[in-house]
Design a protein around this motif. Sequence first.
Motif, short mmCIF file in Angstrom:
data_model
loop_
_atom_site.label_atom_id
_atom_site.label_comp_id
_atom_site.label_asym_id
_atom_site.label_seq_id
_atom_site.Cartn_x
_atom_site.Cartn_y
_atom_site.Cartn_z
N ALA A 1 3.54 -10.98 -2.13
CA ALA A 1 3.27 -9.59 -2.51
C ALA A 1 2.45 -9.50 -3.79
CB ALA A 1 4.58 -8.83 -2.68
N TYR A 2 2.26 -10.63 -4.47
CA TYR A 2 1.50 -10.68 -5.72
C TYR A 2 0.45 -11.79 -5.65
CZ TYR A 2 5.32 -7.92 -7.89
OH TYR A 2 6.25 -6.95 -8.21
N PRO A 3 -0.40 -11.82 -4.63
CA PRO A 3 -1.33 -12.96 -4.49
C PRO A 3 -2.31 -13.07 -5.65
CG PRO A 3 -1.94 -11.16 -3.01
CD PRO A 3 -0.60 -10.81 -3.57
N GLN A 4 -2.58 -11.95 -6.34
CA GLN A 4 -3.55 -12.00 -7.46
C GLN A 4 -3.08 -12.91 -8.58
OE1 GLN A 4 -1.74 -9.37 -6.57
NE2 GLN A 4 -0.71 -8.54 -8.37
N THR B 1 8.27 -7.05 -15.89
CA THR B 1 9.65 -6.78 -15.46
C THR B 1 9.71 -6.38 -14.00
OG1 THR B 1 10.08 -6.04 -17.73
CG2 THR B 1 11.74 -5.53 -16.08
N THR B 2 8.72 -5.64 -13.53
CA THR B 2 8.65 -5.33 -12.10
C THR B 2 8.61 -6.61 -11.28
OG1 THR B 2 7.51 -3.23 -12.49
CG2 THR B 2 7.25 -4.21 -10.31
N PHE B 3 7.78 -7.55 -11.73
CA PHE B 3 7.63 -8.80 -10.99
C PHE B 3 8.92 -9.61 -10.99
CE2 PHE B 3 6.79 -13.38 -11.10
CZ PHE B 3 6.19 -13.54 -9.86
N ILE C 1 2.05 -2.12 -6.62
CA ILE C 1 0.77 -1.44 -6.40
C ILE C 1 -0.28 -2.08 -7.29
CG2 ILE C 1 -0.43 0.78 -6.51
CD1 ILE C 1 2.36 2.11 -6.31
N PHE C 2 -1.18 -2.83 -6.68
CA PHE C 2 -2.25 -3.48 -7.44
C PHE C 2 -3.57 -2.82 -7.08
CE2 PHE C 2 -5.30 -7.15 -7.96
CZ PHE C 2 -5.33 -7.11 -9.34
#
Length: 518
Positions: free
Chosen positions: A71-74, A197-199, A222-223
């Motif tokens: 969900a955080y590939p960046q 903190t979200t991560f 949301i990126f």
Amino acid sequence: MAHSIIPTSSTRLFPDEPSSACTVPLSILDASVGNFAPAAAAWVYDVPPAEGKSALTPALLKLSLIKTLNAYPQWAGQLQYTQYNPKGGHTSRSRRCKVTYGIPADPGVEFVVADSSTDIASLFPSVEERTSGAGAFDASSLGELELLPKSPDLASHSSADFTGLPCLIVQVTNFKCGGSVIALKSSHPLADAQTLTTFINDWAAVNRALFYNLPLSLLSPIFLPAALDGAASGDIDAASPDPEIVKIAHELPIHRYDWWTPVEGCPAPEAATIPPHLASLTDIELGPPIPWHEWDLTAPVSNFLLYFSADELARIWAAAVSPGHTISRFDALQAHVWAVLMLAQGKSPEEEFHMNLSLGMRDRVVPPLGARALGSPIVLARASGTTGMSLAELARAIRAVVVSFTPVRVAAVLHEMAFDVDSRRMWGGFIGWRNTIVTSWMRLGVYEVDFGGGRPRFVQAVMPAMAGVIQVMEAMPQSSSGGPWYQDGASVSLMLSTDVIQRMLKDPLLRKYRGQSS
């Protein structure tokens, strides 16, 4: 060294679900914090209960991190500064940022496992130790612990040397007692405290699900950096800024210190110059110089954690309220610490001091970005005061600054910053005896991060030892969730010159509101 931490392994992690190759320009505000220290924090966990012992094993944490990166590939991608194009739009101006991911050359997330031969309890204070007695804990030695590796550098450390460097580093340290510390640091253009903190809350949720053999939750960060830029006034891709919009932007109380203005005392004069690719520009007007003479880089620095109970916060707030003015408890707390700090600096009553408040812009733009919007959408705002001002006057000064950041003015300042000749040139704040930076980690759920073995014993914002930084978060929750942020008190981290902190701790004003009857 008595408290040595020894790395035992390091590897780069990637999502295990493929994503399309993608290059995303970061936002106007993301690029503006390229020279900020990394966003970093450590979550400290006691020995978990018997049924939770395996929840913090490196193997499980590694697997859950990989799943979270889907969900955080960046964060597994390559953060870099864009190629300067004077004829391009706002995302190709000097030293803007972008991230490329989903390609074989992605550097990945650095994942380090380390061991310590000591016990958690001997290093990190319990809630009782932080809140009892004088409510002041000397945390200076915690900054010497290698909870994060010294290398590799993060990709944002240089506009030239970034290839192959990660933008997120994670270290899991296992202690002799069975407790663990999970520490993260990210390039600031990709993460402020809220994003970090979200991560980690999402990562903890995935880890819990894997540990208890439950279905994985659908993560929804949301990126969309362009959403922030879309809130800017006017045409930010035009050849020049709109002077009427810039005039509105200058209604906001923001320092605009100019990194390029020559000044005595600058520790890196060779870097504080117009970069070669902009040398041909002839219309650059230099602004106010950075006041390096106000910051003694050689002075010893200490870090103290101050605990303020809910009752103490209520008394400070009551003393700060004045008829016809709305003041929050956070305004009052900042004003109280500021008043004590100004006195401790020992300057004349006429001297003006500045509190540079780190304000989040997620809910100050139209449409709002939402709490799960990633990135670093923050602006440093300047409140000014003197030792002659009362607590109520200081609190009102802080509140006036906060409310001045209306959507119209924020849209205007985004327009102004989009046209900055170089994104790292203007400094919205500084430190030293006259300037202090305050950052809030409240309402972020830092103590809700449960990987499966319970909530943390202690959460520490990892900051460089530089005098002039104050960080505020809730104290460790001891009552039921769902109440106001101050229901269990507040923890204020002071990173200041040692002599200044010692004078603050000795000043009766600091604890004037502690222990009084309501």
